[in-house]
Design a protein around this motif. Sequence first.
Motif, PDB file in Angstrom:
ATOM      1  N   SER A  21       0.813  -1.046  -0.022  1.00  0.00           N
ATOM      2  CA  SER A  21      -0.025  -0.005   0.091  1.00  0.00           C
ATOM      3  C   SER A  21       0.761   1.134  -0.136  1.00  0.00           C
ATOM      4  N   VAL A  22       0.350   2.461  -0.228  1.00  0.00           N
ATOM      5  CA  VAL A  22       0.982   3.626  -0.153  1.00  0.00           C
ATOM      6  C   VAL A  22       1.582   4.012   1.236  1.00  0.00           C
ATOM      7  N   LEU A  23       0.890   3.254   2.284  1.00  0.00           N
ATOM      8  CA  LEU A  23       1.162   3.777   3.690  1.00  0.00           C
ATOM      9  C   LEU A  23       2.563   2.799   3.956  1.00  0.00           C
ATOM     10  N   GLN A  24       2.563   1.735   3.349  1.00  0.00           N
ATOM     11  CA  GLN A  24       3.723   0.903   3.512  1.00  0.00           C
ATOM     12  C   GLN A  24       4.811   1.654   2.807  1.00  0.00           C
ATOM     13  N   PHE A  25       4.496   2.173   1.731  1.00  0.00           N
ATOM     14  CA  PHE A  25       5.686   2.675   0.802  1.00  0.00           C
ATOM     15  C   PHE A  25       6.513   3.809   1.721  1.00  0.00           C
ATOM     16  N   LEU A  26       5.401   4.576   2.279  1.00  0.00           N
ATOM     17  CA  LEU A  26       5.701   5.773   3.168  1.00  0.00           C
ATOM     18  C   LEU A  26       6.761   5.445   4.405  1.00  0.00           C
ATOM     19  N   LEU A  27       6.090   4.386   5.130  1.00  0.00           N
ATOM     20  CA  LEU A  27       6.650   3.804   6.093  1.00  0.00           C
ATOM     21  C   LEU A  27       8.082   3.169   5.678  1.00  0.00           C
ATOM     22  N   LEU A  28       8.277   2.488   4.762  1.00  0.00           N
ATOM     23  CA  LEU A  28       9.545   1.961   4.235  1.00  0.00           C
ATOM     24  C   LEU A  28      10.451   2.981   3.708  1.00  0.00           C
ATOM     25  N   SER A  29       9.939   4.125   3.384  1.00  0.00           N
ATOM     26  CA  SER A  29      10.719   5.213   2.937  1.00  0.00           C
ATOM     27  C   SER A  29      11.290   6.057   4.265  1.00  0.00           C
ATOM     28  N   LEU A  30      10.339   5.952   5.243  1.00  0.00           N
ATOM     29  CA  LEU A  30      10.852   6.535   6.606  1.00  0.00           C
ATOM     30  C   LEU A  30      11.913   5.734   7.194  1.00  0.00           C
ATOM     31  N   PHE A  31      11.925   4.448   7.162  1.00  0.00           N
ATOM     32  CA  PHE A  31      12.915   3.316   7.801  1.00  0.00           C
ATOM     33  C   PHE A  31      14.058   3.546   6.952  1.00  0.00           C
TER      34      PHE A  31
ATOM     35  N   LEU B 206      15.245   6.142   5.549  1.00  0.00           N
ATOM     36  CA  LEU B 206      15.991   7.255   6.087  1.00  0.00           C
ATOM     37  C   LEU B 206      16.605   6.997   7.470  1.00  0.00           C
ATOM     38  N   ALA B 207      15.598   6.559   8.347  1.00  0.00           N
ATOM     39  CA  ALA B 207      16.277   6.264   9.681  1.00  0.00           C
ATOM     40  C   ALA B 207      17.402   5.390   9.808  1.00  0.00           C
ATOM     41  N   PHE B 208      17.374   4.426   8.799  1.00  0.00           N
ATOM     42  CA  PHE B 208      18.436   3.589   8.840  1.00  0.00           C
ATOM     43  C   PHE B 208      19.757   3.787   8.504  1.00  0.00           C
ATOM     44  N   THR B 209      19.537   4.856   7.393  1.00  0.00           N
ATOM     45  CA  THR B 209      20.824   5.771   6.880  1.00  0.00           C
ATOM     46  C   THR B 209      21.370   6.631   7.852  1.00  0.00           C
ATOM     47  N   ILE B 210      20.572   7.348   8.651  1.00  0.00           N
ATOM     48  CA  ILE B 210      20.999   8.121   9.718  1.00  0.00           C
ATOM     49  C   ILE B 210      21.563   7.396  10.600  1.00  0.00           C
ATOM     50  N   ALA B 211      21.129   6.224  11.014  1.00  0.00           N
ATOM     51  CA  ALA B 211      21.809   5.468  12.328  1.00  0.00           C
ATOM     52  C   ALA B 211      23.002   4.881  11.701  1.00  0.00           C
ATOM     53  N   GLY B 212      22.931   4.252  10.485  1.00  0.00           N
ATOM     54  CA  GLY B 212      24.216   3.661   9.842  1.00  0.00           C
ATOM     55  C   GLY B 212      25.353   4.528   9.892  1.00  0.00           C
TER      56      GLY B 212
ATOM     57  N   ILE C  52      20.043  -0.966  14.102  1.00  0.00           N
ATOM     58  CA  ILE C  52      18.881  -1.328  14.021  1.00  0.00           C
ATOM     59  C   ILE C  52      17.645  -0.832  14.935  1.00  0.00           C
ATOM     60  N   GLY C  53      18.073  -0.880  16.101  1.00  0.00           N
ATOM     61  CA  GLY C  53      17.163  -0.578  17.098  1.00  0.00           C
ATOM     62  C   GLY C  53      16.985   0.985  17.052  1.00  0.00           C
ATOM     63  N   ALA C  54      18.187   1.790  16.641  1.00  0.00           N
ATOM     64  CA  ALA C  54      17.953   3.308  16.326  1.00  0.00           C
ATOM     65  C   ALA C  54      17.114   3.519  15.352  1.00  0.00           C
ATOM     66  N   SER C  55      17.377   2.817  14.263  1.00  0.00           N
ATOM     67  CA  SER C  55      16.527   2.975  13.106  1.00  0.00           C
ATOM     68  C   SER C  55      15.130   2.814  13.311  1.00  0.00           C
ATOM     69  N   LEU C  56      14.567   1.754  13.879  1.00  0.00           N
ATOM     70  CA  LEU C  56      13.228   1.548  14.330  1.00  0.00           C
ATOM     71  C   LEU C  56      12.707   2.726  15.202  1.00  0.00           C
ATOM     72  N   LEU C  57      13.415   3.076  16.279  1.00  0.00           N
ATOM     73  CA  LEU C  57      13.133   4.287  17.116  1.00  0.00           C
ATOM     74  C   LEU C  57      12.789   5.597  16.241  1.00  0.00           C
ATOM     75  N   LEU C  58      14.000   5.774  15.455  1.00  0.00           N
ATOM     76  CA  LEU C  58      13.502   6.810  14.768  1.00  0.00           C
ATOM     77  C   LEU C  58      12.244   6.898  13.768  1.00  0.00           C
TER      78      LEU C  58
END
Length: 230
Positions: free
Chosen positions: A54-64, A66-72, A106-112
Motif C-alpha cells: 500500500s501507499v502507507l507501506q511505501f511511506l513507512l519503508l521510505s521513513l525506515f 531514512l532512519a537506517f541511513t542516519i543510524a548507519g 537497527i534499534g535506533a532505526s526503528l526508534l527514529l
Amino acid sequence: MGKNKRKKRLEIGDGGAQPYWAPTARPSFTRAQQASIVARNLVPLACLALFGGSVLQFLLLSLFNLAFTIAGIGTVGVAVSTRQEVKSTGLADQVGALVTLAAVCIGASLLLSVLFGWVIAVFAADEAHGLWDRTLWLSVLGIIFSALPGMVMQYRDDLRANLSEDERKRRDQPVVGVHLFSALFIFMLSAYTLDWGHIGAVLMALGVTALFIFRDLRPDLARAFTRPSH
C-alpha cells in the motif's frame, strides 16, 4: 570593530552556528556504492509497485530507509573511532563489536521510524495488510541488506583516509540534516496520499524514489538545495 567580529566568526567556522553548509565537492562513489544506493531506495517502490504493498507501506519503508541511513552514519562513525583507538583486536572481539553495533543500528532505526512515522503507522495498522504483513517486513530486511555493502565500504574508506572524528562529523552532519528534511517531507506527503488510487500512488512513489536516489548520489547538490537562507 564589527568587521573584526565577522572575520573571527568566519575563522572559527567549524564551531560556529552553521559549520555544515560550506559547499563541498561532488563525492566519488564506486559502482558498487552506487548500486547499493540505488537498490536501497528501490525497495519501497518495489513493495508498492510489484508486490501489492500500500501507499502507507511505501511511506513507512521510505521513513525506515531514512532512519537506517542516519543510524548507519552514526554506527560507521563509532566503528571507525573505535578501530582508530584500538588498533588490533582478536577476531572474536571484532565480530562481537560488529554484532553489537548492528543491533544498536537497527534499534535506533526503528526508534527514529516510530518518532517520525507513528501517525502513518496508526493508519497502516487499520489496513487489510496491517503492520505485520510479510511483504512489509521482507522489504525492511531488503533495505538493511541493500545498505550493508555501502556501510562496509564507507567504513573501509574512512579507515583508509584516517579522518579525525571532527572531520567525519563535519562531513556527515549535513547529510543527516538533509535526511531529516526528507523525513519531514515524507510525513507531510502522507497527509495528501491516503485517497490516491494505485496508479497515482505508484507515480508519486516513482517521483519520490527518483528524488531520493538523486539526493544520495549527489549529496553536494542536495545540501545546496536545503541550505538555509541568510
